[in-house]
Motif scaffolding. Sequence first.
Motif, PDB file in Angstrom:
ATOM      1  N   ALA A  56       1.042  -0.776   0.342  1.00 26.92           N
ATOM      2  CA  ALA A  56      -0.347   0.092  -0.044  1.00 26.92           C
ATOM      3  C   ALA A  56       1.015   1.552   0.261  1.00 26.92           C
ATOM      4  O   ALA A  56       2.144   0.931   0.552  1.00 26.92           O
ATOM      5  CB  ALA A  56      -0.994  -0.033   1.332  1.00 26.92           C
ATOM      6  N   GLY A  57       0.299   2.364  -0.911  1.00 28.69           N
ATOM      7  CA  GLY A  57       0.964   3.788  -0.822  1.00 28.69           C
ATOM      8  C   GLY A  57       0.126   5.094   0.068  1.00 28.69           C
ATOM      9  O   GLY A  57      -0.599   4.580   1.252  1.00 28.69           O
ATOM     10  N   LEU A  58       1.009   5.573  -0.310  1.00 34.81           N
ATOM     11  CA  LEU A  58       0.389   7.171   0.367  1.00 34.81           C
ATOM     12  C   LEU A  58      -0.898   7.462   0.989  1.00 34.81           C
ATOM     13  O   LEU A  58      -1.889   7.833   1.614  1.00 34.81           O
ATOM     14  CB  LEU A  58       0.814   8.340   0.424  1.00 34.81           C
ATOM     15  CG  LEU A  58       2.566   8.205   0.606  1.00 34.81           C
ATOM     16  CD1 LEU A  58       2.895   9.964  -0.130  1.00 34.81           C
ATOM     17  CD2 LEU A  58       2.891   8.216   1.975  1.00 34.81           C
ATOM     18  N   GLU A  59      -1.864   6.545  -0.131  1.00 34.71           N
ATOM     19  CA  GLU A  59      -3.557   6.594  -0.419  1.00 34.71           C
ATOM     20  C   GLU A  59      -3.881   6.287   0.731  1.00 34.71           C
ATOM     21  O   GLU A  59      -5.118   6.303   1.367  1.00 34.71           O
ATOM     22  CB  GLU A  59      -3.593   6.489  -1.752  1.00 34.71           C
ATOM     23  CG  GLU A  59      -3.609   5.077  -1.796  1.00 34.71           C
ATOM     24  CD  GLU A  59      -2.903   4.169  -1.999  1.00 34.71           C
ATOM     25  OE1 GLU A  59      -2.234   2.785  -2.268  1.00 34.71           O
ATOM     26  OE2 GLU A  59      -1.508   4.907  -2.050  1.00 34.71           O
ATOM     27  N   THR A  60      -3.460   5.185   1.250  1.00 38.32           N
ATOM     28  CA  THR A  60      -3.729   4.539   2.999  1.00 38.32           C
ATOM     29  C   THR A  60      -4.185   5.797   3.938  1.00 38.32           C
ATOM     30  O   THR A  60      -5.128   5.398   4.912  1.00 38.32           O
ATOM     31  CB  THR A  60      -2.725   3.335   3.287  1.00 38.32           C
ATOM     32  OG1 THR A  60      -2.751   2.293   1.839  1.00 38.32           O
ATOM     33  CG2 THR A  60      -3.488   3.135   4.428  1.00 38.32           C
ATOM     34  N   LEU A  61      -3.436   6.663   3.856  1.00 38.38           N
ATOM     35  CA  LEU A  61      -3.596   7.826   5.229  1.00 38.38           C
ATOM     36  C   LEU A  61      -4.793   8.468   4.955  1.00 38.38           C
ATOM     37  O   LEU A  61      -4.978   9.064   5.920  1.00 38.38           O
ATOM     38  CB  LEU A  61      -2.387   8.113   4.945  1.00 38.38           C
ATOM     39  CG  LEU A  61      -1.115   8.239   5.579  1.00 38.38           C
ATOM     40  CD1 LEU A  61       0.450   8.949   5.043  1.00 38.38           C
ATOM     41  CD2 LEU A  61      -0.760   7.024   5.874  1.00 38.38           C
ATOM     42  N   GLU A  62      -5.493   8.222   3.592  1.00 40.74           N
ATOM     43  CA  GLU A  62      -6.365   9.026   3.180  1.00 40.74           C
ATOM     44  C   GLU A  62      -7.949   8.394   4.227  1.00 40.74           C
ATOM     45  O   GLU A  62      -8.859   9.277   4.678  1.00 40.74           O
ATOM     46  CB  GLU A  62      -6.624   9.553   1.873  1.00 40.74           C
ATOM     47  CG  GLU A  62      -5.503   9.952   1.371  1.00 40.74           C
ATOM     48  CD  GLU A  62      -6.726   9.313  -0.430  1.00 40.74           C
ATOM     49  OE1 GLU A  62      -7.087   9.283  -0.691  1.00 40.74           O
ATOM     50  OE2 GLU A  62      -5.269  10.076  -1.231  1.00 40.74           O
ATOM     51  N   GLN A  63      -7.785   7.222   4.948  1.00 42.94           N
ATOM     52  CA  GLN A  63      -8.429   6.332   5.318  1.00 42.94           C
ATOM     53  C   GLN A  63      -8.546   6.141   6.787  1.00 42.94           C
ATOM     54  O   GLN A  63      -9.570   6.052   7.235  1.00 42.94           O
ATOM     55  CB  GLN A  63      -9.304   4.964   4.498  1.00 42.94           C
ATOM     56  CG  GLN A  63      -9.134   5.063   2.971  1.00 42.94           C
ATOM     57  CD  GLN A  63     -10.694   6.327   2.910  1.00 42.94           C
ATOM     58  OE1 GLN A  63     -11.885   6.084   4.113  1.00 42.94           O
ATOM     59  NE2 GLN A  63     -10.947   7.178   2.249  1.00 42.94           N
ATOM     60  N   ALA A  64      -7.240   6.452   6.810  1.00 45.49           N
ATOM     61  CA  ALA A  64      -6.696   5.385   8.428  1.00 45.49           C
ATOM     62  C   ALA A  64      -7.651   7.054   9.602  1.00 45.49           C
ATOM     63  O   ALA A  64      -7.361   8.190   9.090  1.00 45.49           O
ATOM     64  CB  ALA A  64      -5.064   6.185   8.541  1.00 45.49           C
ATOM     65  N   ASP A  65      -7.467   6.287  10.669  1.00 40.52           N
ATOM     66  CA  ASP A  65      -8.170   7.087  11.685  1.00 40.52           C
ATOM     67  C   ASP A  65      -7.046   7.116  12.479  1.00 40.52           C
ATOM     68  O   ASP A  65      -6.608   8.822  13.626  1.00 40.52           O
ATOM     69  CB  ASP A  65      -9.333   6.921  12.422  1.00 40.52           C
ATOM     70  CG  ASP A  65      -8.713   5.519  13.160  1.00 40.52           C
ATOM     71  OD1 ASP A  65      -8.319   4.997  12.970  1.00 40.52           O
ATOM     72  OD2 ASP A  65     -10.117   4.926  14.007  1.00 40.52           O
ATOM     73  N   THR A  66      -6.074   6.747  12.336  1.00 38.93           N
ATOM     74  CA  THR A  66      -4.509   6.524  13.425  1.00 38.93           C
ATOM     75  C   THR A  66      -3.571   6.686  12.471  1.00 38.93           C
ATOM     76  O   THR A  66      -3.686   5.870  12.330  1.00 38.93           O
ATOM     77  CB  THR A  66      -4.428   6.097  14.476  1.00 38.93           C
ATOM     78  OG1 THR A  66      -5.516   6.334  15.641  1.00 38.93           O
ATOM     79  CG2 THR A  66      -3.161   6.364  15.415  1.00 38.93           C
ATOM     80  N   VAL A  67      -3.252   7.327  12.092  1.00 38.17           N
ATOM     81  CA  VAL A  67      -1.251   6.943  11.631  1.00 38.17           C
ATOM     82  C   VAL A  67      -0.373   7.019  12.201  1.00 38.17           C
ATOM     83  O   VAL A  67       0.130   7.638  13.625  1.00 38.17           O
ATOM     84  CB  VAL A  67      -0.949   8.430  10.543  1.00 38.17           C
ATOM     85  CG1 VAL A  67       0.436   7.914   9.784  1.00 38.17           C
ATOM     86  CG2 VAL A  67      -2.577   8.321   9.711  1.00 38.17           C
ATOM     87  N   ILE A  68       0.563   5.800  12.805  1.00 35.29           N
ATOM     88  CA  ILE A  68       1.837   6.048  13.555  1.00 35.29           C
ATOM     89  C   ILE A  68       3.113   5.672  11.977  1.00 35.29           C
ATOM     90  O   ILE A  68       2.959   5.346  11.656  1.00 35.29           O
ATOM     91  CB  ILE A  68       1.923   4.287  14.376  1.00 35.29           C
ATOM     92  CG1 ILE A  68       0.519   4.478  14.647  1.00 35.29           C
ATOM     93  CG2 ILE A  68       3.149   4.444  14.689  1.00 35.29           C
ATOM     94  CD1 ILE A  68       0.614   3.054  15.658  1.00 35.29           C
ATOM     95  N   ILE A  69       4.031   6.574  12.847  1.00 34.20           N
ATOM     96  CA  ILE A  69       5.636   6.219  11.870  1.00 34.20           C
ATOM     97  C   ILE A  69       6.658   5.790  12.944  1.00 34.20           C
ATOM     98  O   ILE A  69       6.968   6.865  14.019  1.00 34.20           O
ATOM     99  CB  ILE A  69       5.798   8.217  11.549  1.00 34.20           C
ATOM    100  CG1 ILE A  69       5.164   9.138  10.292  1.00 34.20           C
ATOM    101  CG2 ILE A  69       7.082   8.191  11.158  1.00 34.20           C
ATOM    102  CD1 ILE A  69       4.072   9.984  11.322  1.00 34.20           C
ATOM    103  N   PRO A  70       6.645   4.679  13.174  1.00 33.27           N
ATOM    104  CA  PRO A  70       7.592   3.996  13.918  1.00 33.27           C
ATOM    105  C   PRO A  70       9.260   4.064  13.161  1.00 33.27           C
ATOM    106  O   PRO A  70       9.820   2.959  13.127  1.00 33.27           O
ATOM    107  CB  PRO A  70       7.153   2.565  13.660  1.00 33.27           C
ATOM    108  CG  PRO A  70       6.445   2.514  12.275  1.00 33.27           C
ATOM    109  CD  PRO A  70       6.097   4.181  11.550  1.00 33.27           C
ATOM    110  N   GLY A  71       9.510   5.307  14.037  1.00 31.02           N
ATOM    111  CA  GLY A  71      10.837   5.906  13.956  1.00 31.02           C
ATOM    112  C   GLY A  71      11.296   6.243  11.871  1.00 31.02           C
ATOM    113  O   GLY A  71      10.406   6.022  11.463  1.00 31.02           O
ATOM    114  N   TRP A  72      12.632   6.674  11.821  1.00 28.76           N
ATOM    115  CA  TRP A  72      12.200   7.265  10.531  1.00 28.76           C
ATOM    116  C   TRP A  72      14.402   7.338  10.088  1.00 28.76           C
ATOM    117  O   TRP A  72      14.818   7.765  11.789  1.00 28.76           O
ATOM    118  CB  TRP A  72      11.914   8.495  10.759  1.00 28.76           C
ATOM    119  CG  TRP A  72      11.562   8.988   8.809  1.00 28.76           C
ATOM    120  CD1 TRP A  72      12.362   9.326   8.595  1.00 28.76           C
ATOM    121  CD2 TRP A  72      10.695   8.244   7.887  1.00 28.76           C
ATOM    122  NE1 TRP A  72      12.150  10.145   7.133  1.00 28.76           N
ATOM    123  CE2 TRP A  72      11.279   9.448   6.973  1.00 28.76           C
ATOM    124  CE3 TRP A  72       9.855   8.289   7.937  1.00 28.76           C
ATOM    125  CZ2 TRP A  72      10.637   8.980   5.655  1.00 28.76           C
ATOM    126  CZ3 TRP A  72       9.068   7.568   6.487  1.00 28.76           C
ATOM    127  CH2 TRP A  72       9.136   8.828   5.664  1.00 28.76           C
TER     128      TRP A  72
END
Length: 320
Positions: A56-72
């Motif tokens: 899945a790409g960034l379009e997934t963030l359009e539906q998520a109610d929580t977005v987690i960035i697990p480190g970068w």
Amino acid sequence: MAALLGTPQSPFELACAAEVFGTERAGLPSHYDFALCTRDPGPVPTTLGAPLLVDAGLETLEQADTVIIPGWQPPGAPVPPDVLDALRAAHTRGARIVSICTGAFVLAQAGLLDGRRATTHWARTAQLAAQHPALTVDRDVLYVDHGDVATSAGSGAGVDLCLHLLRRDHGAAYAAQVARHMVLPPHREGSQLQYAAVPAPARADESLAPLLEWAEEHLGERLSLAALAARAGVSGRTLARRFAEQLGTSPGQWLLARRIDAARALLEQTDLPVEAVAARVGLASAVNLRRRFHAALGTTPGAYRRTFGSARADQDAYPR
């Protein structure tokens, strides 16, 4: 819920979120759909060398109610503009944005931490503060939660934040059951600074563990500093110093937090009147419980019970 992976991705930070939100457990209801996404779908390099396949790409963030960035990785490196735009758009429509460890650098670049407190790994707090002066870096906490945006300290503190969010979403009893399955405490004491250096280990006879266990079993009693010190066989001053050194808090603050936690569980799992709940956890009266509860959680015992009281029925099905 979606975890946004970077390249290379650290498997540990991802596992912190996946273990809390994405793992099905026998006897426990599942409350989240946990998905992975990345800027360029396909094999995602990891810090271990073996790639993860993410479709899945960034379009997934359009539906998520929580977005987690697990480190970068690497921390502080420029984040692609389309990633930042996707995070801003998710936040604008009401999604909760969460970072674990160095994921805070991504939130900072997106401007989501401007004018706010935030944290990250203790070894990176100075870098975060220098690169993003618009935010206030708190290096003496395990996590910071603003409701719509949350950040955690280094790696393992991601579990602390995820369990905290679980408590906020579904109540203390449910979060405690998940933590028990993970063989972890529902919450850790103190701050990440206890891990930033290597202090001299406490002698066995100085450990607070026996006293803490005893106190949690006697919350309904009058537990003054003098009473706790007498139980530990030390002076009040010595006990306060040990709490500060080992837990990063005072005896009174620790005790109040445990009483609030115990009250939450009773409100979720029983029909006891608020007055009885207050007596059982050592807060003496319903008035005192309401005052302390509101100061700690921003709500009343009655409102909390209406929100999380259904947990009682679920608990009967949980393995003990």
